[in-house]
Motif scaffolding. Sequence first.
Motif, short mmCIF file in Angstrom:
data_model
loop_
_atom_site.label_atom_id
_atom_site.label_comp_id
_atom_site.label_asym_id
_atom_site.label_seq_id
_atom_site.Cartn_x
_atom_site.Cartn_y
_atom_site.Cartn_z
N GLY A 91 1.00 -16.59 -0.43
CA GLY A 91 0.78 -14.81 -0.26
C GLY A 91 2.04 -14.19 0.32
N TYR A 92 2.05 -14.83 2.18
CA TYR A 92 2.61 -13.77 2.73
C TYR A 92 3.80 -14.71 3.33
N ASN A 93 3.50 -16.08 2.52
CA ASN A 93 4.80 -17.13 3.40
C ASN A 93 5.91 -17.21 2.06
N THR A 94 5.44 -16.64 0.95
CA THR A 94 6.40 -16.55 -0.60
C THR A 94 7.25 -15.47 -0.61
N ALA A 95 6.24 -14.09 0.01
CA ALA A 95 6.86 -12.81 0.36
C ALA A 95 8.58 -12.61 0.78
N SER A 96 9.28 -11.49 0.14
CA SER A 96 10.14 -10.80 0.60
C SER A 96 10.10 -10.34 1.91
N ASP A 97 11.17 -9.82 2.72
CA ASP A 97 11.08 -9.89 4.13
C ASP A 97 10.96 -8.42 3.83
N LYS A 98 10.83 -7.43 2.61
CA LYS A 98 10.48 -6.12 2.43
C LYS A 98 9.27 -6.07 2.28
N GLU A 99 8.77 -7.24 1.80
CA GLU A 99 7.51 -6.95 0.69
C GLU A 99 6.35 -7.27 2.90
N LYS A 100 7.57 -8.13 3.82
CA LYS A 100 6.43 -8.54 4.89
C LYS A 100 6.01 -6.90 5.60
N GLU A 101 7.51 -6.70 5.45
CA GLU A 101 7.24 -5.76 6.24
C GLU A 101 6.58 -4.38 5.85
N SER A 102 6.17 -4.32 4.43
CA SER A 102 5.13 -3.17 3.92
C SER A 102 3.29 -4.13 4.69
N ILE A 103 3.07 -4.93 4.75
CA ILE A 103 2.39 -5.19 5.61
C ILE A 103 2.02 -5.35 6.96
N ASP A 104 0.70 -4.92 7.19
CA ASP A 104 0.04 -4.85 8.74
C ASP A 104 -0.34 -6.42 9.31
N ILE A 105 0.53 -7.17 9.17
CA ILE A 105 0.42 -8.94 9.59
C ILE A 105 -0.07 -9.45 10.65
N GLU A 106 -0.07 -7.85 11.64
CA GLU A 106 -1.40 -8.50 13.18
C GLU A 106 -2.97 -7.58 12.61
N ASN A 107 -3.41 -6.92 11.82
CA ASN A 107 -4.54 -6.45 11.45
C ASN A 107 -5.02 -7.73 10.64
N TYR A 108 -4.25 -7.46 9.67
CA TYR A 108 -4.23 -8.67 8.54
C TYR A 108 -4.81 -10.25 9.32
N LYS A 109 -4.31 -11.10 10.37
CA LYS A 109 -4.39 -11.98 11.06
C LYS A 109 -5.98 -12.09 11.64
N SER A 110 -5.69 -10.99 11.81
CA SER A 110 -7.53 -10.38 13.52
C SER A 110 -8.47 -10.92 11.56
N LYS A 111 -8.11 -9.95 10.66
CA LYS A 111 -9.16 -10.37 9.82
C LYS A 111 -9.39 -11.84 9.07
N MET A 112 -8.25 -12.37 8.80
CA MET A 112 -8.78 -13.65 8.38
C MET A 112 -9.14 -14.12 9.12
N ARG A 113 -8.80 -14.73 10.59
CA ARG A 113 -9.00 -15.38 11.99
C ARG A 113 -11.00 -14.93 11.89
N LYS A 114 -11.40 -13.73 11.93
CA LYS A 114 -12.79 -12.83 11.49
C LYS A 114 -13.82 -14.02 10.08
N GLY A 115 -12.52 -13.49 9.11
CA GLY A 115 -13.36 -14.52 8.31
C GLY A 115 -13.77 -15.28 8.28
#
Length: 247
Positions: free
Chosen positions: A31-55
């Motif tokens: 989902g993130y790898n196929t998102a446009s640059d604008k869509e990626k900017e709307s995501i707090d990726i650092e926060n999501y990466k941490s939650k993904m690793r935790k999960g």
Amino acid sequence: MNTLIIENFIIGVFYFIIGALAYKYPNMIAGYNTASDKEKESIDIENYKSKMRKGFFTIGFISCLLGVLSFFYKNEVVNIVFIITLPILLSVWLLIQYEKCKTNISTKKRNHWLIVCIIIFSVIFMIAVSILLHNHSNGVNIKTDEKTLTIKGTFGASIAYNEIIKIELNNTLPPILLRTWGAAINNDLRGKFKVKGIDNCRLYVRTSNPPFIKIWCTNGEIVYINQKDSLSTLNLFQLIQQQTTKQ
């Protein structure tokens, strides 16, 4: 070593590796790898990466813990339920976190119903799997009438008494080499198996509860069956004998 321990530790290590890689390389995230640059900017990726690793790390730890517990309590049914349901729960949790990490409020609201539907589907799926495995662990369900012996359930079979050449009662099973089309949960075997010395064999047995009824069929197939206890198996053997002599 108990195979459940090895399997669960391998799965646990796999989750640890995926969690570490996804954190370091966020473009691996679906989902993130196929998102446009604008869509990626709307995501707090650092926060999501941490939650993904935790999960992923949490699921990996639970898997390893199940491996340790299986050393004391061996039950493949419970283990399979966890192996199937844990990644589903992880996927739902990650989807929710992904939506929470979006900064675009309108996009969040639009995807609420999708999340609800996925959660409902996941719950129904997990309940269905649990019921299926529970029913499988209850043993083989065999019904008889005047003409047919019917083995009900998944990978079941139906054998007409006039198709039975002979039967005998054995205290042991031949060496089982491979499951070709069936299920093997705990000591409960159902379906087609590759058995030493037999080309065409079906097993519907609880291996821990001898004796076993061996049935030779006119089509060249050999079928092994038994019941939950030796007395029930003996009664079934006598019933089949009586029915086959009438044909």
